[in-house]
Design a protein around this motif. Sequence first.
Motif, mmCIF file in Angstrom:
data_model
loop_
_atom_site.group_PDB
_atom_site.id
_atom_site.type_symbol
_atom_site.label_atom_id
_atom_site.label_comp_id
_atom_site.label_asym_id
_atom_site.label_seq_id
_atom_site.Cartn_x
_atom_site.Cartn_y
_atom_site.Cartn_z
ATOM 1 N N HIS A 203 45.299 39.195 48.552
ATOM 2 C CA HIS A 203 45.815 38.882 47.219
ATOM 3 C C HIS A 203 44.924 37.816 46.588
ATOM 4 C CE1 HIS A 203 49.369 41.188 47.708
ATOM 5 N NE2 HIS A 203 49.931 40.407 48.608
ATOM 6 N N LYS A 292 40.831 38.803 30.043
ATOM 7 C CA LYS A 292 41.904 39.530 30.749
ATOM 8 C C LYS A 292 41.357 40.647 31.640
ATOM 9 C CE LYS A 292 43.457 42.768 27.266
ATOM 10 N NZ LYS A 292 43.949 42.737 25.964
ATOM 11 N N PHE A 296 40.591 37.639 34.984
ATOM 12 C CA PHE A 296 41.969 37.918 35.410
ATOM 13 C C PHE A 296 42.148 39.302 36.035
ATOM 14 C CE2 PHE A 296 42.633 34.535 32.301
ATOM 15 C CZ PHE A 296 43.449 33.696 33.041
ATOM 16 N N ASP A 300 46.345 38.559 41.109
ATOM 17 C CA ASP A 300 47.674 39.145 41.301
ATOM 18 C C ASP A 300 48.761 38.220 40.751
ATOM 19 O OD1 ASP A 300 47.017 41.531 42.962
ATOM 20 O OD2 ASP A 300 46.110 39.974 44.215
ATOM 21 N N TYR A 301 48.593 36.933 41.005
ATOM 22 C CA TYR A 301 49.656 35.993 40.637
ATOM 23 C C TYR A 301 49.053 34.727 40.022
ATOM 24 C CZ TYR A 301 51.863 38.925 44.176
ATOM 25 O OH TYR A 301 52.298 39.989 44.897
ATOM 26 N N GLN A 518 51.584 35.600 30.752
ATOM 27 C CA GLN A 518 52.486 36.718 31.048
ATOM 28 C C GLN A 518 52.239 37.905 30.111
ATOM 29 O OE1 GLN A 518 56.538 35.658 32.181
ATOM 30 N NE2 GLN A 518 57.230 37.048 30.576
ATOM 31 N N THR A 521 48.017 38.981 30.278
ATOM 32 C CA THR A 521 47.441 39.472 31.547
ATOM 33 C C THR A 521 48.408 40.368 32.317
ATOM 34 O OG1 THR A 521 48.267 37.667 32.942
ATOM 35 C CG2 THR A 521 46.196 37.267 31.791
ATOM 36 N N LYS A 523 50.384 39.502 34.498
ATOM 37 C CA LYS A 523 50.472 39.032 35.876
ATOM 38 C C LYS A 523 51.781 38.279 36.062
ATOM 39 C CE LYS A 523 46.241 40.373 36.240
ATOM 40 N NZ LYS A 523 45.848 41.573 36.926
ATOM 41 N N TYR A 524 52.231 38.233 37.303
ATOM 42 C CA TYR A 524 53.462 37.514 37.560
ATOM 43 C C TYR A 524 53.157 36.025 37.749
ATOM 44 C CZ TYR A 524 58.335 37.462 37.991
ATOM 45 O OH TYR A 524 59.651 37.231 37.696
#
Length: 569
Positions: A203, A292, A296, A300-301, A518, A521, A523-524
Motif C-alpha cells: 500500500h 491527481k 496521487f 491508497d490512503y 477526498q 483524488t 482516496k480515503y
Amino acid sequence: MSPGVLRRNRFRSYFLWFHLLPHSDHILFSSNGHAASCALHGRIRHVLQGSRTATSVFQTFPCSLQRKNISSVVLEGEEDPHQSSELPLLNAMRCVCVCVVVLVVLGARVNSFRFNELIDYVNKHQEEYVQTLRDWVSIESDSSDATKRTELQRVMGVVEEKLRGMKGNVDVVDVGTQRLDDGSIIPLPKVVTAEFGDDVNKHTVCVYGHVDIQPARREDGWATDPYNLTEINGNLYGRGASDNKGPVLAWIHAVEAYKALDIELPVNVKFLIEGMEETGSNGLDALVEAQKDKFFSDVDYIIISDCIWKSTRPALTYGTRGNCYFTAQVSTNSLLTFIYYTLISASGQILIPGVADAVTNFTEEERKIYEEVSFDMENYKSNIGVDRLMYDNKVDLLAHLWRFPTVSIHGIEGAFSGPRSKTVIPAKVTGKFSIRQVPNMDPAVVEKQVTDHLHAVFEQRKSPNKLTVSMIIAAKPWLADPKHALYEAGKRAVKRVFHVGPEMIREGGTIPIARTFQDVTNKYIIMLPIGGFDDGLHSQNEKISRYNYIEGTKLFIAYLQEVSLIKDN
Ligand SMILES: CC(C)C[C@H](NC(=O)CN)C(=O)O
C-alpha cells in the motif's frame, strides 16, 4: 465436545492468536494438549493446570503478553487421552497446518517482529527529536504575514533538506504567487513532496502536514518566547509545536527510524508538506488537481495529523468543519460594529437568513455517540480561560463544536488599536469573520446569503458609505466513515502503543485541503491526531507534551505496520 470439534476450535484459536500477538520475536508451538504453559521472555512462566484448552490460553493472555514484549511463546502439554487413537494421518495434517501457519506468520509479518527495536530507537533519540522541533519552532513561519515570507521559504527549505537527508525522492513544487491587499504580488512558499519506497505490492500512504504557523507575540500573553521551544513540566511550549510542526516531525522521525535500522517500510510513504495551511492552503487545490494522476495515482490512503485529542485519551478524528472566511470593508468603525451585531445573537443563534437551513437534524443516535466522548467541561473552561460556557452540557457543547455552524469574529483591521487615546479617523476599516461549515452546507450558497444579508442591513442605515464584502476562504467540511479499515488499523495501532482504545471524535476547526483530497483524488482519508486536548492551538502558550510527541512517533510507526495489513477491497 467431541475431540474433533475441540481440534477445530484449537486451529481457529491459532489464527486468533496470531492476530492478537503479531509482534513477538518468535512464536513456537509444540503439542496442543489440554494443559498448556506460556513462557514469557524466558523469565515469567505461567502454567495453566487442569482442563484449560489452548483457546483459553489465547484468550487469557494477549494483552499482558503484548505489554511484556514477549520474545517467545511456547504452548505445550499433555496429549488429550481421547486423541491417543487418532490416525497418524490426522496428526501429520495437523503438523503441516501448524508449520504452514508459522511460515506464513514469519514471512508476512517479518517487519513487525522488529517493532520493539523501533520503539527503542525512538526512546534513545528523543532528545534529538526535541532539538529538531526546537530548530523548526525557532523559524517564524507565519503565513498570514507577508513580511515573514522569507522565514516561510526558509522553513520549507529545512523540510526539504531533512527529507533529502533521509534519501527520499524529494521534489519542490512551485504553486505560484499571492496577490496582497495592496496589489503587490509575492511568491507562495513551495510545497515539498517526498517518496519513500515504490513497491507495487505494498500500500502507499501520503502523509499531509504543514509547517506554517499562526502569529504569536510574547506580549499577547505568552509566558515564554513563542519561538524558543521551552520545556516546562514535560510540556514543550512554542508556536507551531502542536499545530503542526511537532506532528509533521513525528511522521518524519517514524520513517527515519525504519530507515536508520534498515527495516523495510511496511508501506510506501509519501509526504506532502505545505506552508500556507493557516491562510486556507493557497495554491494547494490546484496542485492536488494537477497531480491527481501523477503523485496521487498510486496513493491508497491519505493521513493527516493536524488535529488534537479531546481528552487525555487518544483519539481518531472522523470529521472536520469547513470555513467560509469573510472580510467586510467600510469606512467607519461604528458601521462595522453595527454589521457584527447582525451576524449572531447573544445566545449563539446565527442571524443570517438561510445559513443554517441545510444543517441536518441532530439525531438520537448521534447524541449517544457524543455521550460516549470523555470530554471534561471543567478542563475545557480552564483551558480557554472562561467561567461559563454557552452550553452547559457536554453533548450540546460538542454538537455546536462539531456539527453545527458557528460565527466567529476575528478582528478589525485599520481601526485605531494602539495605546493611549486618539480620535484619529481611519480611511477604511475591515472586519474579519468566519462561519464554520458543516455537512450539506455549500460555501457558494453561504457566500451569497452573507453578502445579501450584509448589504440589506447596510441599506437600512442609509449610509453614504460603501460596503465591500469578500469571501477569501471557502473550505468545505469533511466527514469520514469511522468504520473504514483505515480506522480499524488506527484503533489497533493506538491500542498497541497506548494500551487503550481511541475515542472517535470530530474537530471543530478546519483542514482546508481535506475535502479537496477526498473529492479530487477519491482516496480515503484518516485523521490521526497526536496533539493533546490542552495544546492551545492558535492561542497563547501553545505546546505539545514530550509524551505525546514521542509516543505519537511510536504510534505512527505502529500505524504504518497496521496499514500494511489492510486487505484490498
Ligand atoms: C481555514 C482556517 C484558517 C484553517 C485553520 N486550521 C487549522 O488551524 C488546522 N491546523 C482553522 O482555523 O481551523
